[in-house]
Design an enzyme around this catalytic site. Structure first.
Site, short mmCIF file in Angstrom:
data_model
loop_
_atom_site.label_atom_id
_atom_site.label_comp_id
_atom_site.label_asym_id
_atom_site.label_seq_id
_atom_site.Cartn_x
_atom_site.Cartn_y
_atom_site.Cartn_z
N GLU A 189 1.55 -31.21 -8.98
CA GLU A 189 2.66 -30.46 -9.55
C GLU A 189 3.97 -30.66 -8.78
O GLU A 189 5.00 -30.15 -9.19
CB GLU A 189 2.31 -28.97 -9.61
N ASP A 190 3.94 -31.42 -7.71
CA ASP A 190 5.12 -31.61 -6.85
C ASP A 190 6.11 -32.57 -7.53
O ASP A 190 5.80 -33.74 -7.74
CB ASP A 190 4.68 -32.17 -5.50
N ILE A 191 7.27 -32.05 -7.85
CA ILE A 191 8.27 -32.86 -8.57
C ILE A 191 8.73 -34.05 -7.73
O ILE A 191 8.97 -35.13 -8.27
CB ILE A 191 9.46 -31.99 -9.05
N ALA A 192 8.84 -33.88 -6.42
CA ALA A 192 9.26 -35.00 -5.57
C ALA A 192 8.22 -36.12 -5.59
O ALA A 192 8.57 -37.30 -5.65
CB ALA A 192 9.51 -34.52 -4.14
#
Length: 191
Positions: A143-146
């Site tokens: 789920e980490d956008i980066a």
């Protein structure tokens, strides 16, 4: 693709980002991750530095926080919801509903399940804390956008991958998902 990135960055140090943090046990890592939810890295570090300053430069332990009122945490820069989450975590660690010793011995998914039972602790927060404090080798924050942006960049995707696409890639990285994630994130910043 990962082999190419490794070859292009032979001096890559997967733990460099963690050495910029103070030494954190699981509770401290959870506080750090809650503080960092949905804000910039710069803002998260500034707020966490104020938290550390409140406790003489060290990360607070659960007994330090259980005695605080939410307003004290709000004055340090935490939102109302984040202050409530941190105080709930402190209470759970104090009364042993959560225990670093027990969580350390659980498989990733069960540790994440127990941590995400706390309102305000989602998978991103739980996984981040397990990575920082317990050095779990195969956790990927899908789920980490980066991380999703780093994957898009490195894999040359015309779109931002969704969580399912990241999870499919992560299965190929196993049992080194944490290392692969760290490598992709660090080298995407260098591009």
């Amino acid at each position: 693709m990962l082999a190419r990135v490794i070859d292009e960055h032979p001096a890559f140090d997967p733990t460099a980002w963690m050495r910029r943090l103070p030494t954190l046990d699981l509770f401290g890592a959870l506080v750090f991750q809650v503080v960092g939810q949905q804000i910039s890295v710069v803002a998260a570090r500034a707020i966490f530095a104020r938290v550390l300053g409140r406790f003489g430069g060290r990360a607070p332990d659960p007994t330090d926080l259980v005695a605080l009122d939410p307003q004290t945490l709000r004055e340090l820069g935490l939102s109302r919801q984040k202050a409530n989450t941190v105080l709930d975590l402190a209470q759970r660690f104090t009364d042993n509903r959560l225990s670093e010793v027990e969580l350390r011995n659980l498989p990733d998914e069960e540790a994440i399940r127990q941590l995400t039972a706390v309102k305000g602790v989602g998978p991103w927060t739980a996984k981040g804390a397990l990575l920082i404090a317990l050095h779990r080798p195969d956790l990927v924050r899908t789920e980490d956008i980066a991380l999703r942006h780093a994957i898009q960049l490195h894999y040359g995707l015309p779109h931002l991958p969704d969580q399912d696409e990241v999870a499919a890639l992560a299965r190929r990285w196993s049992p080194y998902g944490s290392l692969a994630s760290s490598l992709l994130l660090a080298t995407a910043r260098a591009k």
